[in-house]
Design a protein around this motif. Structure first.
Motif, PDB file in Angstrom:
ATOM      1  N   GLU A   1       8.111  -3.908 -12.852  1.00  0.00           N
ATOM      2  CA  GLU A   1       7.492  -4.555 -14.016  1.00  0.00           C
ATOM      3  C   GLU A   1       6.355  -5.474 -13.595  1.00  0.00           C
ATOM      4  O   GLU A   1       5.981  -6.385 -14.322  1.00  0.00           O
ATOM      5  CB  GLU A   1       8.548  -5.324 -14.808  1.00  0.00           C
ATOM      6  CG  GLU A   1       9.598  -4.445 -15.468  1.00  0.00           C
ATOM      7  CD  GLU A   1      10.574  -5.250 -16.291  1.00  0.00           C
ATOM      8  OE1 GLU A   1      10.408  -5.285 -17.538  1.00  0.00           O
ATOM      9  OE2 GLU A   1      11.505  -5.849 -15.711  1.00  0.00           O
ATOM     10  N   GLY A   2       5.814  -5.227 -12.411  1.00  0.00           N
ATOM     11  CA  GLY A   2       4.673  -6.013 -11.944  1.00  0.00           C
ATOM     12  C   GLY A   2       5.029  -7.320 -11.271  1.00  0.00           C
ATOM     13  O   GLY A   2       4.146  -8.135 -10.997  1.00  0.00           O
ATOM     14  N   VAL A   3       6.310  -7.530 -10.988  1.00  0.00           N
ATOM     15  CA  VAL A   3       6.760  -8.725 -10.266  1.00  0.00           C
ATOM     16  C   VAL A   3       7.660  -8.267  -9.115  1.00  0.00           C
ATOM     17  O   VAL A   3       8.603  -7.505  -9.328  1.00  0.00           O
ATOM     18  CB  VAL A   3       7.535  -9.697 -11.162  1.00  0.00           C
ATOM     19  CG1 VAL A   3       7.946 -10.939 -10.371  1.00  0.00           C
ATOM     20  CG2 VAL A   3       6.702 -10.098 -12.374  1.00  0.00           C
ATOM     21  N   PHE A   4       7.344  -8.737  -7.909  1.00  0.00           N
ATOM     22  CA  PHE A   4       8.140  -8.342  -6.748  1.00  0.00           C
ATOM     23  C   PHE A   4       8.648  -9.576  -6.019  1.00  0.00           C
ATOM     24  O   PHE A   4       7.866 -10.417  -5.569  1.00  0.00           O
ATOM     25  CB  PHE A   4       7.313  -7.498  -5.782  1.00  0.00           C
ATOM     26  CG  PHE A   4       8.052  -7.122  -4.522  1.00  0.00           C
ATOM     27  CD1 PHE A   4       9.149  -6.288  -4.571  1.00  0.00           C
ATOM     28  CD2 PHE A   4       7.643  -7.614  -3.287  1.00  0.00           C
ATOM     29  CE1 PHE A   4       9.842  -5.946  -3.412  1.00  0.00           C
ATOM     30  CE2 PHE A   4       8.316  -7.278  -2.124  1.00  0.00           C
ATOM     31  CZ  PHE A   4       9.421  -6.434  -2.196  1.00  0.00           C
TER      32      PHE A   4
ATOM     33  N   ASP B   1       0.811  -1.212   0.000  1.00  0.00           N
ATOM     34  CA  ASP B   1       0.000   0.000   0.000  1.00  0.00           C
ATOM     35  C   ASP B   1       0.849   1.270   0.000  1.00  0.00           C
ATOM     36  O   ASP B   1       0.316   2.373   0.121  1.00  0.00           O
ATOM     37  CB  ASP B   1      -0.948   0.017   1.201  1.00  0.00           C
ATOM     38  CG  ASP B   1      -0.213  -0.137   2.531  1.00  0.00           C
ATOM     39  OD1 ASP B   1       1.009  -0.411   2.498  1.00  0.00           O
ATOM     40  OD2 ASP B   1      -0.850   0.005   3.585  1.00  0.00           O
ATOM     41  N   ALA B   2       2.153   1.117  -0.122  1.00  0.00           N
ATOM     42  CA  ALA B   2       3.053   2.268  -0.134  1.00  0.00           C
ATOM     43  C   ALA B   2       3.855   2.300  -1.431  1.00  0.00           C
ATOM     44  O   ALA B   2       4.092   1.268  -2.063  1.00  0.00           O
ATOM     45  CB  ALA B   2       3.991   2.224   1.069  1.00  0.00           C
ATOM     46  N   VAL B   3       4.281   3.476  -1.810  1.00  0.00           N
ATOM     47  CA  VAL B   3       5.143   3.644  -2.979  1.00  0.00           C
ATOM     48  C   VAL B   3       6.493   2.996  -2.664  1.00  0.00           C
ATOM     49  O   VAL B   3       6.986   3.095  -1.530  1.00  0.00           O
ATOM     50  CB  VAL B   3       5.307   5.156  -3.288  1.00  0.00           C
ATOM     51  CG1 VAL B   3       6.299   5.362  -4.421  1.00  0.00           C
ATOM     52  CG2 VAL B   3       3.953   5.778  -3.623  1.00  0.00           C
ATOM     53  N   PRO B   4       7.127   2.284  -3.604  1.00  0.00           N
ATOM     54  CA  PRO B   4       6.788   2.223  -5.032  1.00  0.00           C
ATOM     55  C   PRO B   4       5.831   1.097  -5.430  1.00  0.00           C
ATOM     56  O   PRO B   4       5.316   1.091  -6.532  1.00  0.00           O
ATOM     57  CB  PRO B   4       8.147   1.995  -5.685  1.00  0.00           C
ATOM     58  CG  PRO B   4       8.884   1.164  -4.678  1.00  0.00           C
ATOM     59  CD  PRO B   4       8.460   1.677  -3.332  1.00  0.00           C
ATOM     60  N   LEU B   5       5.567   0.131  -4.519  1.00  0.00           N
ATOM     61  CA  LEU B   5       4.757  -1.023  -4.922  1.00  0.00           C
ATOM     62  C   LEU B   5       3.318  -0.633  -5.237  1.00  0.00           C
ATOM     63  O   LEU B   5       2.684  -1.225  -6.122  1.00  0.00           O
ATOM     64  CB  LEU B   5       4.791  -2.102  -3.839  1.00  0.00           C
ATOM     65  CG  LEU B   5       6.163  -2.763  -3.591  1.00  0.00           C
ATOM     66  CD1 LEU B   5       6.057  -3.832  -2.518  1.00  0.00           C
ATOM     67  CD2 LEU B   5       6.713  -3.354  -4.884  1.00  0.00           C
ATOM     68  N   SER B   6       2.787   0.353  -4.533  1.00  0.00           N
ATOM     69  CA  SER B   6       1.401   0.758  -4.784  1.00  0.00           C
ATOM     70  C   SER B   6       1.233   1.361  -6.172  1.00  0.00           C
ATOM     71  O   SER B   6       0.133   1.322  -6.748  1.00  0.00           O
ATOM     72  CB  SER B   6       0.949   1.765  -3.722  1.00  0.00           C
ATOM     73  OG  SER B   6       1.743   2.940  -3.773  1.00  0.00           O
ATOM     74  N   ALA B   7       2.310   1.913  -6.712  1.00  0.00           N
ATOM     75  CA  ALA B   7       2.243   2.556  -8.025  1.00  0.00           C
ATOM     76  C   ALA B   7       2.752   1.651  -9.143  1.00  0.00           C
ATOM     77  O   ALA B   7       2.819   2.079 -10.308  1.00  0.00           O
ATOM     78  CB  ALA B   7       3.059   3.849  -8.003  1.00  0.00           C
TER      79      ALA B   7
END
Length: 392
Positions: free
Chosen positions: A102-105, A17-23
């Motif tokens: 790129e949508g993979v973490f 829920d935090a940047v950068p993953l939220s974006a």
């Protein structure tokens, strides 16, 4: 898993829920160009918790393992698949970045605190024969796995039989601490030879070579081949005791994988390498704990199929307890170098490890029989912190 096995690793959820993953954008998918062929830009998986963003939501693929691709099935479920199992047209995740851009973490610090390495400390090597072995903690792990219905996967080499650890291994099977055994032809052959002739490769229990003993393992193989299978040899009374006898009589599955040097082999041995890998993988996806003893190749092979984590009934991830036992630091280091970083190394021989571990398990069982309220996990409100649900 912590280096000293003395504490439970705590999962640190990603900050979605935090940047950068939220974006972060959704992951991209490209159809597989042919059966068994991944797109050129496919994302290559690790054994760490890996999340894929689909439709604005971060999701954890099923059946995690390293060295594979991520496929979105027609049922909308993400699964990790070996390249050879991908069908033409399957939607495969593409991209190389692991930071979510790129949508993979890939959650590298899911169980490990970031460490800048600036502090001076002694005894920081991960594998050393000088480090203490917390057998009680391993005994508690096994007991909690059994109580919670875990799937403890044992991986063994023939030294386990030669070193006279056979009796203790049989005890662990009989007591319900083994849910599957992954091994090669030799483990079963020498265990059966011990049952039939009291020797392993012609060596007696006192370590002496017997006259004509060099051919006894071949006679054992021949007897089982004549019976048709290990199970039938047990039914016919050819195999009367030992590891394989216990596995058969207790209904515990085993996978025996062949090699180019096998004698025989036994009729149960899977001689096709790809078929053998699939058979091992079917059990690796269920694993909630792994114990690897006296085998380099089988340990590394299994480690490559295992995730570094699993999930409890509340949906919380835990590090998958993985114990690698060998008389050489090299084997344990090799396993960790091949990506199984969660493995805890025990540098000792198979006989000592299994015998001492059994003593600690029996001690815990005896203490619980005398005082049921003293169970170690009772202090945690009866909830085990260890993983019992595979990610399947």
């Amino acid at each position: 898993m912590p280096d000293d096995l003395s504490s439970v690793t705590r999962f640190r959820p990603p900050a979605f829920d935090a940047v950068p993953l939220s974006a972060a954008p959704d992951a991209r998918f490209v159809p597989a160009p042919a059966h068994g062929v991944l797109p050129d830009s496919f994302f290559s998986t690790t054994n760490l918790p890996t999340y894929v963003k689909v439709g604005g939501a971060w999701r954890l693929p099923l059946e995690p393992r390293m060295d594979s691709g991520i496929v979105l099935g027609t049922d909308g479920v993400l699964r990790i698949r070996e390249g050879r199992r991908v069908a033409k047209g399957d939607l495969v995740v593409v991209g190389k970045a692991e930071d979510g851009s790129e949508g993979v973490f890939v959650h590298v610090h899911a169980f490990v605190e970031p460490d800048d390495g600036s502090e001076f400390r002694f005894m920081t090597s991960e594998v050393s024969r000088e480090k203490p072995i917390d057998y009680r903690q391993m005994a508690l792990l096994l007991l909690e796995q059994r109580e919670a219905g875990g799937y403890v996967t044992w991986v063994a080499g023939p030294a386990l039989v030669h070193s006279r650890a056979r009796t203790d291994m049989t005890w662990f099977v009989d007591q319900g601490f083994v849910q599957v055994l992954l091994a090669g032809n030799a483990v079963a052959v020498h265990d059966i030879e011990a049952s039939m002739f009291g020797t392993t490769l012609g060596m007696t229990g006192t370590g002496q070579a017997s006259t004509g003993g060099h051919g006894l393992h071949m006679r054992a193989i021949n007897a089982v081949r004549g019976a048709g299978s290990i199970a039938k040899a047990v039914e016919q009374g050819i195999v009367k005791d030992g590891i394989m006898h216990a596995l058969v009589t207790r209904g515990v599955p085993f996978v025996l994988c062949g090699s180019i040097r096998d004698d025989g082999p036994l009729p149960d041995v899977i001689t096709d390498a790809v078929e053998a890998q699939d058979a091992m993988r079917a059990h690796a996806t269920k694993a909630t704990m792994a114990i690897m003893i006296a085998t380099a190749l089988h340990a590394i092979a299994t480690g490559n199929m295992l995730p570094s984590f699993t999930m409890d009934r509340d949906g919380v991830l835990h590090e998958l307890p993985t114990i690698c036992v060998d008389s050489s630091e090299f084997v344990v280091s090799k396993l960790k170098d091949r990506g199984t970083r969660q493995a805890f190394g025990v540098v000792t021989n198979a006989q000592d490890f299994l015998h001492i571990l059994r003593l600690f398990v029996e001690r815990e069982l005896d203490a619980r029989d005398r005082n049921p309220t003293s169970r170690d996990h009772a202090s945690r409100g009866g909830k085990s912190p260890y993983p019992f649900l595979p990610i399947t």
